[in-house]
Write a protein that holds these residues in place. Structure first.
Motif, PDB file in Angstrom:
ATOM      1  N   ASN A  22       4.519  -4.298 -10.213  1.00 61.61           N
ATOM      2  CA  ASN A  22       4.872  -5.508  -9.456  1.00 61.61           C
ATOM      3  C   ASN A  22       4.097  -5.593  -8.153  1.00 61.61           C
ATOM      4  O   ASN A  22       3.686  -6.685  -7.720  1.00 61.61           O
ATOM      5  CB  ASN A  22       6.372  -5.540  -9.186  1.00 61.61           C
ATOM      6  N   ALA A  23       3.897  -4.431  -7.514  1.00 63.01           N
ATOM      7  CA  ALA A  23       3.168  -4.420  -6.245  1.00 63.01           C
ATOM      8  C   ALA A  23       1.714  -4.850  -6.442  1.00 63.01           C
ATOM      9  O   ALA A  23       1.177  -5.664  -5.677  1.00 63.01           O
ATOM     10  CB  ALA A  23       3.222  -3.029  -5.626  1.00 63.01           C
ATOM     11  N   VAL A  24       1.051  -4.333  -7.458  1.00 62.18           N
ATOM     12  CA  VAL A  24      -0.333  -4.695  -7.731  1.00 62.18           C
ATOM     13  C   VAL A  24      -0.406  -6.157  -8.155  1.00 62.18           C
ATOM     14  O   VAL A  24      -1.361  -6.880  -7.800  1.00 62.18           O
ATOM     15  CB  VAL A  24      -0.935  -3.769  -8.804  1.00 62.18           C
ATOM     16  N   GLY A  25       0.591  -6.610  -8.883  1.00 67.28           N
ATOM     17  CA  GLY A  25       0.634  -8.027  -9.241  1.00 67.28           C
ATOM     18  C   GLY A  25       0.763  -8.905  -8.008  1.00 67.28           C
ATOM     19  O   GLY A  25       0.151  -9.987  -7.917  1.00 67.28           O
ATOM     20  N   ALA A  26       1.576  -8.445  -7.036  1.00 71.97           N
ATOM     21  CA  ALA A  26       1.748  -9.217  -5.808  1.00 71.97           C
ATOM     22  C   ALA A  26       0.452  -9.284  -5.001  1.00 71.97           C
ATOM     23  O   ALA A  26       0.209 -10.251  -4.256  1.00 71.97           O
ATOM     24  CB  ALA A  26       2.864  -8.598  -4.969  1.00 71.97           C
ATOM     25  N   LEU A  27      -0.405  -8.274  -5.126  1.00 71.67           N
ATOM     26  CA  LEU A  27      -1.668  -8.249  -4.373  1.00 71.67           C
ATOM     27  C   LEU A  27      -2.599  -9.392  -4.751  1.00 71.67           C
ATOM     28  O   LEU A  27      -3.427  -9.826  -3.945  1.00 71.67           O
ATOM     29  CB  LEU A  27      -2.388  -6.921  -4.617  1.00 71.67           C
ATOM     30  N   CYS A  28      -2.474  -9.863  -5.983  1.00 76.55           N
ATOM     31  CA  CYS A  28      -3.429 -10.886  -6.465  1.00 76.55           C
ATOM     32  C   CYS A  28      -3.428 -12.132  -5.580  1.00 76.55           C
ATOM     33  O   CYS A  28      -4.454 -12.813  -5.462  1.00 76.55           O
ATOM     34  CB  CYS A  28      -3.094 -11.263  -7.908  1.00 76.55           C
ATOM     35  N   ARG A  29      -2.281 -12.445  -4.964  1.00 74.56           N
ATOM     36  CA  ARG A  29      -2.230 -13.635  -4.115  1.00 74.56           C
ATOM     37  C   ARG A  29      -3.012 -13.452  -2.824  1.00 74.56           C
ATOM     38  O   ARG A  29      -3.432 -14.427  -2.191  1.00 74.56           O
ATOM     39  CB  ARG A  29      -0.774 -13.996  -3.821  1.00 74.56           C
ATOM     40  N   PHE A  88       0.831  -1.202   0.000  1.00 74.04           N
ATOM     41  CA  PHE A  88       0.000   0.000   0.000  1.00 74.04           C
ATOM     42  C   PHE A  88       0.873   1.263   0.000  1.00 74.04           C
ATOM     43  O   PHE A  88       0.617   2.217  -0.739  1.00 74.04           O
ATOM     44  CB  PHE A  88      -0.936  -0.019   1.212  1.00 74.04           C
ATOM     45  N   THR A  89       1.919   1.241   0.814  1.00 74.35           N
ATOM     46  CA  THR A  89       2.805   2.391   0.919  1.00 74.35           C
ATOM     47  C   THR A  89       3.554   2.624  -0.395  1.00 74.35           C
ATOM     48  O   THR A  89       3.697   3.757  -0.861  1.00 74.35           O
ATOM     49  CB  THR A  89       3.817   2.196   2.058  1.00 74.35           C
ATOM     50  N   CYS A  90       4.025   1.532  -0.989  1.00 76.12           N
ATOM     51  CA  CYS A  90       4.764   1.658  -2.256  1.00 76.12           C
ATOM     52  C   CYS A  90       3.891   2.273  -3.342  1.00 76.12           C
ATOM     53  O   CYS A  90       4.360   3.114  -4.131  1.00 76.12           O
ATOM     54  CB  CYS A  90       5.251   0.287  -2.724  1.00 76.12           C
ATOM     55  N   VAL A  91       2.652   1.849  -3.403  1.00 76.02           N
ATOM     56  CA  VAL A  91       1.772   2.319  -4.473  1.00 76.02           C
ATOM     57  C   VAL A  91       1.339   3.754  -4.240  1.00 76.02           C
ATOM     58  O   VAL A  91       1.232   4.549  -5.190  1.00 76.02           O
ATOM     59  CB  VAL A  91       0.540   1.397  -4.593  1.00 76.02           C
ATOM     60  N   THR A  92       1.084   4.121  -3.011  1.00 76.90           N
ATOM     61  CA  THR A  92       0.524   5.448  -2.718  1.00 76.90           C
ATOM     62  C   THR A  92       1.565   6.499  -2.406  1.00 76.90           C
ATOM     63  O   THR A  92       1.234   7.674  -2.311  1.00 76.90           O
ATOM     64  CB  THR A  92      -0.442   5.346  -1.534  1.00 76.90           C
ATOM     65  N   ASP A  93       2.825   6.095  -2.247  1.00 76.22           N
ATOM     66  CA  ASP A  93       3.880   7.057  -1.902  1.00 76.22           C
ATOM     67  C   ASP A  93       4.252   7.847  -3.145  1.00 76.22           C
ATOM     68  O   ASP A  93       4.854   7.317  -4.074  1.00 76.22           O
ATOM     69  CB  ASP A  93       5.110   6.317  -1.354  1.00 76.22           C
ATOM     70  N   MET A 140      -7.666   1.848  -3.308  1.00 73.15           N
ATOM     71  CA  MET A 140      -6.412   2.053  -4.035  1.00 73.15           C
ATOM     72  C   MET A 140      -6.484   1.398  -5.415  1.00 73.15           C
ATOM     73  O   MET A 140      -6.076   1.980  -6.429  1.00 73.15           O
ATOM     74  CB  MET A 140      -5.253   1.469  -3.231  1.00 73.15           C
ATOM     75  N   LEU A 141      -7.048   0.162  -5.460  1.00 69.80           N
ATOM     76  CA  LEU A 141      -7.171  -0.551  -6.733  1.00 69.80           C
ATOM     77  C   LEU A 141      -8.098   0.188  -7.681  1.00 69.80           C
ATOM     78  O   LEU A 141      -7.829   0.265  -8.897  1.00 69.80           O
ATOM     79  CB  LEU A 141      -7.679  -1.969  -6.493  1.00 69.80           C
ATOM     80  N   VAL A 142      -9.190   0.720  -7.142  1.00 68.66           N
ATOM     81  CA  VAL A 142     -10.127   1.462  -7.985  1.00 68.66           C
ATOM     82  C   VAL A 142      -9.456   2.691  -8.599  1.00 68.66           C
ATOM     83  O   VAL A 142      -9.643   3.005  -9.778  1.00 68.66           O
ATOM     84  CB  VAL A 142     -11.357   1.871  -7.159  1.00 68.66           C
ATOM     85  N   GLN A 143      -8.646   3.369  -7.799  1.00 66.28           N
ATOM     86  CA  GLN A 143      -7.931   4.540  -8.312  1.00 66.28           C
ATOM     87  C   GLN A 143      -6.960   4.154  -9.434  1.00 66.28           C
ATOM     88  O   GLN A 143      -6.815   4.864 -10.425  1.00 66.28           O
ATOM     89  CB  GLN A 143      -7.167   5.215  -7.166  1.00 66.28           C
ATOM     90  N   LEU A 144      -6.314   2.993  -9.288  1.00 68.70           N
ATOM     91  CA  LEU A 144      -5.347   2.543 -10.306  1.00 68.70           C
ATOM     92  C   LEU A 144      -6.022   2.177 -11.618  1.00 68.70           C
ATOM     93  O   LEU A 144      -5.374   2.140 -12.660  1.00 68.70           O
ATOM     94  CB  LEU A 144      -4.558   1.339  -9.776  1.00 68.70           C
ATOM     95  N   LEU A 145      -7.335   1.887 -11.580  1.00 67.15           N
ATOM     96  CA  LEU A 145      -8.055   1.576 -12.823  1.00 67.15           C
ATOM     97  C   LEU A 145      -8.020   2.750 -13.800  1.00 67.15           C
ATOM     98  O   LEU A 145      -8.148   2.555 -15.022  1.00 67.15           O
ATOM     99  CB  LEU A 145      -9.502   1.205 -12.518  1.00 67.15           C
ATOM    100  N   THR A 146      -7.846   3.932 -13.289  1.00 67.94           N
ATOM    101  CA  THR A 146      -7.848   5.121 -14.155  1.00 67.94           C
ATOM    102  C   THR A 146      -6.461   5.747 -14.305  1.00 67.94           C
ATOM    103  O   THR A 146      -6.210   6.478 -15.261  1.00 67.94           O
ATOM    104  CB  THR A 146      -8.808   6.194 -13.590  1.00 67.94           C
TER     105      THR A 146
END
Length: 1011
Positions: free
Chosen positions: A791-798, A772-777, A819-825
């Motif tokens: 890579n971080a979002v890919g790791a979330l799938c597990r 979460f920190t990596c994506v939002t920082d 966070m995922l919803v925001q990344l959709l755009t």
């Protein structure tokens, strides 16, 4: 007459005469090779003698001892051949001046001897000796050729001889004439041009003259030699007058003249032109006129004297040498005064006077060499150098022109110019100005570069080499040519070649690198290792032949040669094209040999070799290598041998090898190499390297580790990746400032086996919060931020799989869903795809986690407002409790993703949306999709080229069109695409499309599409 000359000679056997003649011919041919003059004529004579040798060899086979005629002919042949030999020897050892003076006599003697040999050959009694017809024909032809032989003095020798005669006849040859004559002699016959050598030649000629005088053989010849000596002694190169003596003589002469020019005497004027005469001639009346004027007068048919009008006895005239000499002396006196007076004027502050005075000085310098000598003695050089800094470009241009004229005269003048304060710097400054001035500066530097003193220092003048190299590409062909010649002159000094290379001109360096001596090759290779090179330069160097000599040095037995070659190749190999060329030309063998030599005294050499091999490995991943079968390591043994060095070497070599394997793993042979590395327990080594404190080694170990996790069997990683390794990777992500290292570490976590135990370790170590920190920082360096996020979002799938709602809940609690919803755009295509997959997995649990809506009680209307259920899940939903994508406002961005060009993104978005209609009551969910305007984009996906996407779309529409309202609203828009699939699609697709058409009442349920 020939026979009479030899009747008294003692009888010599024919065989002995043949032997003597053979020997004389061989000696003559050898002597001819050393002649200093008439080389072409002597060459012809040598050819005749060669043919004669072949004929005499044939005649020696005959029984000729009794033939007196043959004996007589051989005696003449032997004698005349010896005469030719003596002539060749004299032309090899005599004084050059003497030979030039007698070039015509030499030709006459050679011609006479050739004809005598031809006549003697004609005396051979061919018929009585029984000579065969073929040899007889050869003898006849050679006799004819030699008796008709005609030699002539070489053109340059004839010209010099004429100049000697003209100078003697005219009697007015000056220093300039003598200097020109000496220059022609030196150029034509390779005579030394230094003063001592020419002085020695003249002294030797004087000695010859004394011999002639003492013998009193030829008074005319002796007189001619005296006149030639007098002429040559006027030349600078043959005089030993010191500069001090010249200066003293000039000063005395100048002081004796006064300061004002004298008016010409009346006798100096031509009565016809009324101008001072240049070439005065006297006619038969005793009057003197300008030659051209009197010639014109007489050409008009007049036959009287223009002054006295008396008839002329004849129309001939002769030069008035005394008057011409007086006029010349008067002119030179005034010119000396003018030259002395101009100096003050060009140092004047009057702007208009300076260019005019300089132009006058330039004209005087052009007239004759004596004027230029006076300019030098008047010490103009420092003044002219100073004027190169003037603001007026005309002043600078004329000053450069005068300096160039002076420099052409002698090496002394060149040295005087370069010794003036800041002379070279001032001249070089003009190279950067307008093309006209630049060309003059180039011409001056070109003249100066003919002496060692300039070549030794010009390379040190700041900006000089750079400007010269720039001029090579000038649009002006003259400037480009002069710049090339100047650079060629300067390239005789190694240091200048180095400076040229620093200015991106490598031609001289490459020549020395290929053909220079070993110590020179070392210097040139070292230059290539040190100079800053652009990618274009690196490509050009290899294209122009730098690789071959460097590879030869690499294979040399001398370690110093190897070392310097390695350094140069390390600097040049970073360009993929160069790396591929090195591989194709066999560089890998000697490089690996050096890398595996543990006994090398210099570890830095192995480090450089490791870097080169890394460059070569990177080149195999370039676009240029796509169609080439190139590999750095061929076998499992090669891979093992190279990788094992990681455990046996220091950080620098470790880094090089790790980066090499990173590149190899991304090359066409990558899958095979990755598999072999996993089999060789590379994972175990990399796990250990990830814990090192050395940042560079650790970073590259993590990158290679990440490459190995892209494919392969999970068992290898499950065996060696434990809880400690996971904590190490997470610590790197949290603490490292290197975004590449963070991206690789996150990629590792993303690629790790989807093992339950491993996922628990990740959860326990706080991976979700770190992700979460990596994506939002937003404060991190953006260069690799996208890779980190992907890579971080890919790791979330597990962590979002619907089979483990506990993991999903922990992810939702961290704030992952918004966070995922925001990344959709806002994410990349890959990020959007991974985010959609995680949301799909969340959404798969929503129906089960949605809380039923409480039915209102009897008194509920008085206590609270009734609950509103989710239109898709028909219960109470929230982001945290049921992970509902409607509540998370994911519907709109997912619908927009259906229009993406990336099929994987569209498919992931579609799958996420389809989770809404997978329940038992899809009608309400389909209406939700309709209200979100998702149906039309879904229908458009029927035209996708992706069969997987088409299949999912067909299944979705099958459910959507079960709702009558939607069937009526959207059915017609889907009909054409569905029909097209039934006609052109694969078997399974046709069947699916037919089912949808059935639901649209277009096809009957008994249609042949259902088989």
């Amino acid at each position: 007459m020939t026979k009479d000359m030899i009747t008294s000679a003692p009888i010599t056997p024919v065989s002995e005469l043949l032997s003597q003649t053979f020997l004389a011919i061989v000696d003559t041919v050898n002597a001819v090779k050393e002649v200093l003059i008439q080389r072409e004529n002597f060459g012809k004579l040598s050819n005749y003698l060669g043919e004669l040798t072949l004929i005499l060899k044939e005649l020696s086979k005959l029984d000729s001892e009794r033939s007196e005629s043959f004996r007589d002919a051989l005696q003449i042949l032997s004698r005349e051949t010896k005469v030719c030999k003596q002539l060749a020897l004299e032309c090899s050892s005599r004084n050059k001046i003497y030979l030039l003076m007698n070039c015509r006599k030499i030709v006459e003697h050679m011609e006479g001897s050739t004809k005598e040999i031809g006549r003697a050959l004609s005396l051979v009694p061919l018929e009585s000796l029984g000579v065969c017809s073929s040899v007889s024909n050869e003898v006849s032809q050679l006799c004819k050729n030699m008796m008709n032989a005609a030699y002539s003095a070489a053109l340059e020798e004839e010209e010099i001889s004429k100049k000697f005669e003209l100078g003697i006849q005219e009697g007015n040859a000056d220093q300039s004439y003598a200097n020109n004559l000496v220059a022609c002699m030196s150029e034509a016959f390779g005579m030394a041009t230094d003063r001592l050598a020419l002085k020695n030649e003249l002294e030797e000629f004087k000695s010859k003259m004394e011999d002639v005088r003492l013998r009193s053989i030829d008074v005319a010849e002796a007189r001619k030699m005296e006149q030639i000596i007098a002429l040559l002694e006027q030349a600078d190169a043959t005089t030993c007058t010191s500069l001090e003596e010249k200066q003293k003589r000039y000063t005395m002469m100048k002081n004796s003249l006064g300061r004002k020019p004298l008016e010409p005497l009346q006798s100096f004027y031509c009565p016809i032109t009324l101008d001072v005469m240049i070439d005065p001639v006297e006619i038969s009346s005793g009057r003197t006129f300008e030659r051209s004027a009197i010639e014109k007068y007489l050409a008009e048919g007049k036959k009287d004297c223009p002054l006295t009008l008396t008839p002329l006895d004849n129309l001939c005239f002769r030069p008035n040498k005394n008057l011409r000499k007086s006029i010349q002396e008067w002119k030179e006196r005034n010119n000396m005064i003018t030259i002395a007076s101009i100096k003050a004027k060009i140092q004047s502050s009057e702007e208009q006077e300076v260019p005019q005075s300089l132009s006058k000085l330039k004209d005087l310098c052009k007239e004759q060499e004596l004027h230029r000598e006076w300019v030098i003695l008047e010490d103009y050089v420092p003044v002219l150098i100073g004027l190169l800094g003037a603001k007026d470009r005309d002043i600078r241009a004329i000053s450069l022109d005068i300096l160039c004229i002076l420099a052409k005269d002698s090496d002394d003048n060149k040295e005087r110019i370069i010794k003036a304060d800041h002379s070279l710097e001032s001249i070089v400054c003009s190279l950067a100005r307008r093309i006209e001035e630049c060309k003059l500066a180039l011409q001056l530097l070109l003249q100066l570069s003919r002496i060692d003193a300039v070549r030794d220092v010009i390379g040190n003048v700041q900006g000089c080499m750079c400007l010269l190299v720039t001029m090579l590409n000038s649009n002006d062909p003259d400037a480009s040519r002069d710049a090339q010649e100047l650079l060629d002159n300067l390239s005789s000094l190694d240091q200048n070649v180095i400076e040229m290379a620093k200015s991106n001109y490598f031609k001289p360096l490459l020549q020395l690198l290929s053909s220079g001596q070993e110590h020179v090759k070392l210097i040139m290779a070292e230059t290539l290792s040190e100079v800053d090179l652009t990618d274009h330069n690196k490509l050009s160097l290899f294209r122009e032949g730098a690789l071959s000599p460097l590879l030869q040095m690499l294979c040399h037995g001398n370690l110093e040669m190897k070392t310097v070659a390695v350094k140069a190749l390390q600097n040049l190999s970073s360009i993929p094209q160069n790396g591929l060329q090195m591989i194709s030309e066999g560089a890998l063998g000697p490089l690996f040999e050096l890398l595996y030599r543990h006994g090398l005294s210099s570890p830095s050499v192995r480090e450089l070799v490791a870097t080169i091999i890394m460059h070569l490995a990177i080149s195999t991943c370039a676009q240029e290598a796509e169609h080439l079968q190139i590999s750095i390591v061929e076998s499992e043994e090669d891979i093992f041998k190279l990788f094992s060095l990681i455990s046996l070497t220091g950080p620098d070599i470790q880094t090089g090898i790790l980066r090499t394997f990173q590149a190899i793993c991304q090359s066409p042979s990558g899958p095979n190499v990755r598999e072999k590395l996993r089999q060789l327990s590379a994972v175990q080594v990399l796990v250990q390297l990830c814990e090192l404190n050395n940042h560079t080694v650790r970073t590259n170990a993590v990158k290679l580790f990440c490459c190995l996790t892209e494919d392969g069997d999970d068992s290898t990683f499950l065996e060696h990746v434990g809880q400690r390794c996971i904590k190490t990777l997470l610590r790197i992500i949290e603490t490292s400032s290197d975004m590449e290292e963070i991206a690789a570490s996150m990629g590792l976590i993303c690629n790790l086996p989807k093992d339950t135990q491993m996922t628990r370790w990740l959860l326990d170590a706080g991976t979700l919060q770190i992700i979460f920190t990596c994506v939002t920082d937003g404060n991190r360096n953006a260069s690799y931020k996208r890779t980190v996020v992907e890579n971080a979002v890919g790791a979330l799938c597990r962590f979002t799989v619907s089979t483990n709602q506990e993991w999903q809940k922990r992810a939702a609690e961290v704030g992952i869903v918004p966070m995922l919803v925001q990344l959709l755009t806002s994410g990349t295509s890959l990020t959007k795809q991974m985010a959609a997959i995680s949301l799909k997995q969340f959404s798969e649990s929503s129906a089960a986690l949605s809380r039923p809506v409480r039915k209102p009680g009897v008194f509920s209307c008085c206590l609270a407002a009734p609950e509103t259920g989710c239109p898709a899940h028909l219960g109470i939903c929230s982001v945290e409790s049921s992970f509902c994508i409607l509540e998370a406002n994911a519907l709109d961005p997912l619908v927009k993703m259906l229009g993406e060009t990336d099929h994987d993104v569209c498919e992931a978005a579609l799958e996420a949306l389809l989770t809404l209609i997978d329940g038992e009551k899809p009608q309400s969910c389909c209406k939700v999709l309709s209200e979100a305007n998702a149906i039309a984009p879904i229908i458009k996906l029927l035209s996708s080229t992706s069969s997987g996407l088409q299949e999912k779309t067909l299944k979705a529409l099958e459910r959507v069109f079960q709702v009558a309202e939607l069937k009526q609203k959207y059915g017609s828009s889907a009909q054409m695409s569905l029909v097209d699939i039934t006609q052109r699609g694969s078997g399974g697709m046709k069947s699916l499309a037919a089912k949808v058409l059935v639901s649209l009442d277009v096809l009957d349920e008994q249609s042949s599409y259902f088989g």
